[in-house]
Design a protein around this motif. Structure first.
Motif, PDB file in Angstrom:
ATOM      1  N   ASN A 242      55.399  55.092  17.290  1.00 29.60           N
ATOM      2  CA  ASN A 242      55.551  56.010  18.414  1.00 29.60           C
ATOM      3  C   ASN A 242      54.807  55.527  19.663  1.00 29.60           C
ATOM      4  O   ASN A 242      54.536  56.315  20.573  1.00 29.60           O
ATOM      5  CB  ASN A 242      55.082  57.424  18.055  1.00 29.60           C
ATOM      6  N   HIS A 243      54.494  54.232  19.708  1.00 31.53           N
ATOM      7  CA  HIS A 243      53.904  53.643  20.912  1.00 31.53           C
ATOM      8  C   HIS A 243      54.934  52.749  21.585  1.00 31.53           C
ATOM      9  O   HIS A 243      55.759  52.123  20.919  1.00 31.53           O
ATOM     10  CB  HIS A 243      52.675  52.801  20.564  1.00 31.53           C
ATOM     11  N   SER A 244      54.869  52.690  22.904  1.00 33.25           N
ATOM     12  CA  SER A 244      55.713  51.774  23.665  1.00 33.25           C
ATOM     13  C   SER A 244      54.834  50.843  24.480  1.00 33.25           C
ATOM     14  O   SER A 244      53.776  51.248  24.984  1.00 33.25           O
ATOM     15  CB  SER A 244      56.638  52.542  24.613  1.00 33.25           C
ATOM     16  N   CYS A 245      55.288  49.599  24.578  1.00 36.76           N
ATOM     17  CA  CYS A 245      54.612  48.620  25.426  1.00 36.76           C
ATOM     18  C   CYS A 245      55.127  48.788  26.850  1.00 36.76           C
ATOM     19  O   CYS A 245      56.341  48.875  27.078  1.00 36.76           O
ATOM     20  CB  CYS A 245      54.894  47.213  24.923  1.00 36.76           C
ATOM     21  N   HIS A 246      54.215  48.824  27.804  1.00 34.13           N
ATOM     22  CA  HIS A 246      54.610  49.054  29.198  1.00 34.13           C
ATOM     23  C   HIS A 246      54.218  47.909  30.129  1.00 34.13           C
ATOM     24  O   HIS A 246      54.306  48.057  31.343  1.00 34.13           O
ATOM     25  CB  HIS A 246      54.004  50.366  29.695  1.00 34.13           C
ATOM     26  N   GLY A 247      53.822  46.782  29.562  1.00 29.79           N
ATOM     27  CA  GLY A 247      53.519  45.643  30.414  1.00 29.79           C
ATOM     28  C   GLY A 247      52.691  44.609  29.680  1.00 29.79           C
ATOM     29  O   GLY A 247      52.017  44.909  28.693  1.00 29.79           O
ATOM     30  N   ALA A 248      52.772  43.371  30.165  1.00 28.77           N
ATOM     31  CA  ALA A 248      52.032  42.268  29.546  1.00 28.77           C
ATOM     32  C   ALA A 248      51.592  41.295  30.627  1.00 28.77           C
ATOM     33  O   ALA A 248      52.287  41.102  31.637  1.00 28.77           O
ATOM     34  CB  ALA A 248      52.897  41.553  28.517  1.00 28.77           C
ATOM     35  N   LEU A 249      50.434  40.699  30.410  1.00 29.60           N
ATOM     36  CA  LEU A 249      49.907  39.681  31.318  1.00 29.60           C
ATOM     37  C   LEU A 249      49.645  38.392  30.560  1.00 29.60           C
ATOM     38  O   LEU A 249      49.167  38.410  29.423  1.00 29.60           O
ATOM     39  CB  LEU A 249      48.574  40.129  31.936  1.00 29.60           C
ATOM     40  N   MET A 250      49.947  37.279  31.199  1.00 31.48           N
ATOM     41  CA  MET A 250      49.446  35.981  30.767  1.00 31.48           C
ATOM     42  C   MET A 250      48.065  35.826  31.376  1.00 31.48           C
ATOM     43  O   MET A 250      47.854  36.173  32.545  1.00 31.48           O
ATOM     44  CB  MET A 250      50.358  34.858  31.256  1.00 31.48           C
ATOM     45  N   VAL A 251      47.117  35.295  30.612  1.00 29.87           N
ATOM     46  CA  VAL A 251      45.732  35.180  31.077  1.00 29.87           C
ATOM     47  C   VAL A 251      45.190  33.804  30.719  1.00 29.87           C
ATOM     48  O   VAL A 251      45.453  33.279  29.625  1.00 29.87           O
ATOM     49  CB  VAL A 251      44.840  36.270  30.443  1.00 29.87           C
ATOM     50  N   GLY A 252      44.423  33.226  31.630  1.00 32.87           N
ATOM     51  CA  GLY A 252      43.776  31.951  31.349  1.00 32.87           C
ATOM     52  C   GLY A 252      42.970  31.474  32.536  1.00 32.87           C
ATOM     53  O   GLY A 252      42.906  32.137  33.582  1.00 32.87           O
ATOM     54  N   PHE A 253      42.346  30.326  32.377  1.00 27.76           N
ATOM     55  CA  PHE A 253      41.611  29.714  33.483  1.00 27.76           C
ATOM     56  C   PHE A 253      42.600  28.974  34.387  1.00 27.76           C
ATOM     57  O   PHE A 253      43.355  28.118  33.902  1.00 27.76           O
ATOM     58  CB  PHE A 253      40.564  28.732  32.952  1.00 27.76           C
ATOM     59  N   PRO A 254      42.622  29.286  35.677  1.00 29.59           N
ATOM     60  CA  PRO A 254      43.584  28.628  36.577  1.00 29.59           C
ATOM     61  C   PRO A 254      43.386  27.111  36.610  1.00 29.59           C
ATOM     62  O   PRO A 254      42.250  26.625  36.621  1.00 29.59           O
ATOM     63  CB  PRO A 254      43.277  29.253  37.943  1.00 29.59           C
ATOM     64  N   LYS A 255      44.499  26.405  36.638  1.00 32.85           N
ATOM     65  CA  LYS A 255      44.430  24.945  36.707  1.00 32.85           C
ATOM     66  C   LYS A 255      44.174  24.476  38.128  1.00 32.85           C
ATOM     67  O   LYS A 255      43.576  23.419  38.353  1.00 32.85           O
ATOM     68  CB  LYS A 255      45.745  24.353  36.177  1.00 32.85           C
ATOM     69  N   PHE A 256      44.633  25.269  39.100  1.00 31.59           N
ATOM     70  CA  PHE A 256      44.497  24.882  40.505  1.00 31.59           C
ATOM     71  C   PHE A 256      43.837  25.994  41.320  1.00 31.59           C
ATOM     72  O   PHE A 256      43.839  27.156  40.912  1.00 31.59           O
ATOM     73  CB  PHE A 256      45.872  24.564  41.106  1.00 31.59           C
ATOM     74  N   LYS A 257      43.301  25.617  42.475  1.00 29.17           N
ATOM     75  CA  LYS A 257      42.751  26.576  43.425  1.00 29.17           C
ATOM     76  C   LYS A 257      43.736  26.780  44.566  1.00 29.17           C
ATOM     77  O   LYS A 257      44.560  25.907  44.863  1.00 29.17           O
ATOM     78  CB  LYS A 257      41.413  26.083  43.978  1.00 29.17           C
ATOM     79  N   TYR A 258      43.638  27.928  45.220  1.00 27.07           N
ATOM     80  CA  TYR A 258      44.493  28.237  46.369  1.00 27.07           C
ATOM     81  C   TYR A 258      43.636  28.296  47.623  1.00 27.07           C
ATOM     82  O   TYR A 258      42.502  28.787  47.589  1.00 27.07           O
ATOM     83  CB  TYR A 258      45.223  29.569  46.151  1.00 27.07           C
ATOM     84  N   PHE A 259      44.199  27.793  48.726  1.00 24.44           N
ATOM     85  CA  PHE A 259      43.418  27.654  49.946  1.00 24.44           C
ATOM     86  C   PHE A 259      43.900  28.530  51.098  1.00 24.44           C
ATOM     87  O   PHE A 259      43.279  28.554  52.157  1.00 24.44           O
ATOM     88  CB  PHE A 259      43.409  26.183  50.379  1.00 24.44           C
ATOM     89  N   ARG A 260      44.982  29.239  50.891  1.00 20.51           N
ATOM     90  CA  ARG A 260      45.481  30.135  51.941  1.00 20.51           C
ATOM     91  C   ARG A 260      46.355  31.199  51.307  1.00 20.51           C
ATOM     92  O   ARG A 260      46.833  31.033  50.179  1.00 20.51           O
ATOM     93  CB  ARG A 260      46.227  29.362  53.031  1.00 20.51           C
ATOM     94  N   ALA A 261      46.547  32.285  52.024  1.00 20.77           N
ATOM     95  CA  ALA A 261      47.333  33.417  51.518  1.00 20.77           C
ATOM     96  C   ALA A 261      48.647  33.506  52.286  1.00 20.77           C
ATOM     97  O   ALA A 261      48.641  33.783  53.487  1.00 20.77           O
ATOM     98  CB  ALA A 261      46.544  34.715  51.680  1.00 20.77           C
ATOM     99  N   PRO A 262      49.781  33.248  51.630  1.00 21.72           N
ATOM    100  CA  PRO A 262      51.074  33.336  52.313  1.00 21.72           C
ATOM    101  C   PRO A 262      51.349  34.734  52.848  1.00 21.72           C
ATOM    102  O   PRO A 262      50.857  35.726  52.329  1.00 21.72           O
ATOM    103  CB  PRO A 262      52.077  32.969  51.203  1.00 21.72           C
ATOM    104  N   LYS A 263      52.147  34.786  53.899  1.00 22.86           N
ATOM    105  CA  LYS A 263      52.535  36.067  54.484  1.00 22.86           C
ATOM    106  C   LYS A 263      53.458  36.818  53.533  1.00 22.86           C
ATOM    107  O   LYS A 263      54.172  36.225  52.723  1.00 22.86           O
ATOM    108  CB  LYS A 263      53.242  35.846  55.825  1.00 22.86           C
ATOM    109  N   ARG A 264      53.463  38.113  53.650  1.00 20.79           N
ATOM    110  CA  ARG A 264      54.377  38.968  52.914  1.00 20.79           C
ATOM    111  C   ARG A 264      55.102  39.880  53.909  1.00 20.79           C
ATOM    112  O   ARG A 264      54.695  39.991  55.074  1.00 20.79           O
ATOM    113  CB  ARG A 264      53.615  39.812  51.879  1.00 20.79           C
ATOM    114  N   ASN A 265      56.181  40.496  53.465  1.00 18.59           N
ATOM    115  CA  ASN A 265      56.929  41.377  54.357  1.00 18.59           C
ATOM    116  C   ASN A 265      56.039  42.511  54.859  1.00 18.59           C
ATOM    117  O   ASN A 265      55.200  43.040  54.126  1.00 18.59           O
ATOM    118  CB  ASN A 265      58.138  41.973  53.634  1.00 18.59           C
ATOM    119  N   ASN A 266      56.234  42.886  56.096  1.00 18.72           N
ATOM    120  CA  ASN A 266      55.504  44.013  56.655  1.00 18.72           C
ATOM    121  C   ASN A 266      56.013  45.316  56.047  1.00 18.72           C
ATOM    122  O   ASN A 266      57.175  45.408  55.636  1.00 18.72           O
ATOM    123  CB  ASN A 266      55.668  44.062  58.173  1.00 18.72           C
ATOM    124  N   PRO A 267      55.158  46.329  55.967  1.00 20.05           N
ATOM    125  CA  PRO A 267      55.600  47.616  55.418  1.00 20.05           C
ATOM    126  C   PRO A 267      56.729  48.221  56.250  1.00 20.05           C
ATOM    127  O   PRO A 267      56.735  48.121  57.478  1.00 20.05           O
ATOM    128  CB  PRO A 267      54.343  48.495  55.500  1.00 20.05           C
TER     129      PRO A 267
END
Length: 281
Positions: A242-267
């Motif tokens: 009687n339980h349902s799964c509602h989401g899953a994440l992959m987890v680990g140590f990142p292989k790379f670093k990020y140096f900037r944040a890309p733009k996203r659509n405006n609200p």
């Protein structure tokens, strides 16, 4: 045992606890706060009354001020830090070949458990797969589900590029679990109407907490989709009845670093009573 006690030497009878209580079960008298009739049964155990008392005079029969984490002004995020923290978050799909220590992960999970839940039920439960061979088995189950859909429901498989994902898998590339060392599932009982929202919120908290511990994550959408569609995968994971799964994440140590944040659509927003949508720049 009464629901709460008041340290009358500290209490200044400001009434903030009564005003803050979401269940309206605290009444103010000349002698200070008292529980209303039936308060013990109505209380949702949120702890707002203890948290909001500036003098630490309020103690619930299950929570004292001393058991609470103090809120430190010097650690509060200002607007600039909040924007940087949220905009710089990235979904991590490349992981180092390194297991995630359980004690490290559980510190982040403890923070995720502070996510709000409907009526403060706190019924979200977690299933962690931290054996890499088992993660690979889960990915294989998802591929089998995709092969089934390609044959029987191509109208569903095509928009999700399942044939391409299958081909990559056969060529040795895992685009299902991304060779992550760990998967974590959030599940809850079907008897709670807020179960899905509670799990989604808890997973979002976890996703945001992980970078503070040097970890990264990405939502495992194909896995979560398959859990509800492919019995062999559901059997492998063995969620409680009687339980349902509602989401899953992959987890680990990142292989790379990020140096900037890309733009996203405006609200895009429309305020009630107005006819036109606005783009916020």
């Amino acid at each position: 045992m009464t629901l709460f006690t008041i340290d009358h030497e500290k209490c200044d009878k400001d009434g903030i606890c009564a005003l803050e209580c979401p269940a309206h079960i605290i009444e103010m008298t000349d002698n200070g706060p008292v529980p209303s009739v039936g308060a013990e049964e109505i209380c949702i155990r949120c702890g707002h009354c203890v948290a909001v008392c500036p003098r630490g005079a309020f103690t619930l029969n299950f929570l004292s001020p001393e058991e609470c984490m103090p809120v430190k002004k010097e650690l509060a995020l200002d607007a600039a830090h909040t924007e940087h923290f949220l905009r710089s978050r990235r979904a991590v799909r490349r992981y180092r070949d390194k297991p995630v220590p359980r004690d490290l992960f559980e510190k982040a999970l403890g923070i995720a458990c502070c996510a709000p839940t409907g009526s403060n039920r706190q019924e979200v439960q977690w299933l962690v797969i931290d054996n890499k061979d088992d993660v690979k088995k889960i990915a294989a189950h998802v591929i089998e589900w995709m092969r089934h859909l390609v044959k029987t429901r191509p109208e569903l498989a095509l928009p999700l590029n399942m044939q391409t994902l299958i081909q990559h898998w056969e060529q040795g590339s895992d685009r299902i679990c991304r060779d992550a060392p760990q998967l974590v599932f959030a599940h809850a009982s079907n008897e709670f109407g807020s179960a899905a929202a509670d799990c989604h919120t808890a997973l979002a908290y976890l996703e945001l907490a992980l970078p503070g511990f040097g970890l990264g994550s990405c939502w495992a959408g194909y896995v979560n989709y398959a859990v509800g569609q492919w019995p062999a995968l559901a059997d492998f994971l063995s969620f409680p009845e009687n339980h349902s799964c509602h989401g899953a994440l992959m987890v680990g140590f990142p292989k790379f670093k990020y140096f900037r944040a890309p733009k996203r659509n405006n609200p895009v927003v429309r305020y009630h009573g107005e006819q036109h949508f606005h783009k916020i720049f």
